[in-house]
Design a protein around this motif. Structure first.
Motif, PDB file in Angstrom:
ATOM      1  N   GLU A   6       0.832  -1.200   0.000  1.00 37.90           N
ATOM      2  CA  GLU A   6       0.000   0.000   0.000  1.00 37.90           C
ATOM      3  C   GLU A   6       0.868   1.252   0.000  1.00 37.90           C
ATOM      4  N   CYS A  22      -2.576  -0.046  -3.957  1.00 30.79           N
ATOM      5  CA  CYS A  22      -2.083  -1.331  -3.477  1.00 30.79           C
ATOM      6  C   CYS A  22      -1.529  -2.082  -4.669  1.00 30.79           C
ATOM      7  N   TRP A  36     -10.498  -3.297   1.147  1.00 28.44           N
ATOM      8  CA  TRP A  36      -9.764  -2.339   1.961  1.00 28.44           C
ATOM      9  C   TRP A  36     -10.323  -2.403   3.375  1.00 28.44           C
ATOM     10  N   ARG A  38      -9.314  -1.002   7.636  1.00 27.18           N
ATOM     11  CA  ARG A  38      -8.512  -0.014   8.346  1.00 27.18           C
ATOM     12  C   ARG A  38      -8.477  -0.309   9.833  1.00 27.18           C
ATOM     13  N   ILE A  70     -13.782   2.333  -4.622  1.00 27.95           N
ATOM     14  CA  ILE A  70     -12.809   1.273  -4.836  1.00 27.95           C
ATOM     15  C   ILE A  70     -12.736   0.968  -6.329  1.00 27.95           C
ATOM     16  N   LEU A  81      -8.099   2.979  -3.736  1.00 27.11           N
ATOM     17  CA  LEU A  81      -9.185   3.521  -2.946  1.00 27.11           C
ATOM     18  C   LEU A  81      -9.120   5.037  -3.034  1.00 27.11           C
ATOM     19  N   TYR A  94      -4.553   1.927   6.760  1.00 27.87           N
ATOM     20  CA  TYR A  94      -5.355   1.288   5.725  1.00 27.87           C
ATOM     21  C   TYR A  94      -4.594   0.133   5.100  1.00 27.87           C
ATOM     22  N   TYR A  95      -5.250  -1.015   5.018  1.00 28.60           N
ATOM     23  CA  TYR A  95      -4.674  -2.226   4.459  1.00 28.60           C
ATOM     24  C   TYR A  95      -5.494  -2.698   3.272  1.00 28.60           C
ATOM     25  N   CYS A  96      -4.830  -3.201   2.239  1.00 28.90           N
ATOM     26  CA  CYS A  96      -5.544  -3.968   1.224  1.00 28.90           C
ATOM     27  C   CYS A  96      -5.404  -5.443   1.559  1.00 28.90           C
ATOM     28  N   TRP A 118      -2.704  -9.660   3.596  1.00 23.81           N
ATOM     29  CA  TRP A 118      -2.888  -8.228   3.719  1.00 23.81           C
ATOM     30  C   TRP A 118      -1.567  -7.550   3.420  1.00 23.81           C
TER      31      TRP A 118
END
Length: 128
Positions: A6, A22, A36, A38, A70, A81, A94-96, A118
């Motif tokens: 990310e 990402c 996504w 968070r 998205i 995002l 924030y993670y994908c 992730w």
């Protein structure tokens, strides 16, 4: 090797915009449902948005609906995002993720094996 990286997080004022990216290697983003999520300070893990493998179905948490979008660029193997009209409560890491999530509870129950798919996260801070 599977990697999800990310980027794009920053410090922004309320009402501002950011686009998170990402970049994925090791698998094709159009072969998997993606999300996504968070980590919000004081609130724990939350689901934000998902897109199905075909790209034709999009889902959003109520808290971001109408503000976030998205999307995917299959040629770049990248998930995005777009975040508009950012609010203070959007602050978080924030993670994908290579998985479909639909609720905050689902995300909070993610196993260690799931979290191997992730990314490392990118920090978004919304503050005056």
């Amino acid at each position: 090797e599977v990697q999800l990286v990310e980027s794009g997080g920053d410090l922004v004022q309320p009402g501002g915009s950011l686009t998170l990216s990402c970049v994925v290697s090791g698998f094709a983003v159009n072969n998997y449902d993606m999300s996504w999520v968070r980590q919000a300070p004081g609130r724990g893990l939350e689901w934000v948005s998902s897109i199905n493998a075909g790209g034709g179905s999009l889902w959003y948490a109520d808290s971001v609906k109408g503000r976030f979008t998205i999307s995917r660029d299959d040629a770049k193997n990248t998930l995005y995002l777009q975040m508009n009209n950012l609010k203070t409560h959007d602050t978080g890491i924030y993670y994908c993720a290579r998985r479909r999530y639909y609720t905050d509870y689902d995300v909070s129950q993610a196993t260690e094996d799931e979290r191997r798919y992730w990314g490392q996260g990118t920090q978004v801070t919304v503050s005056s």
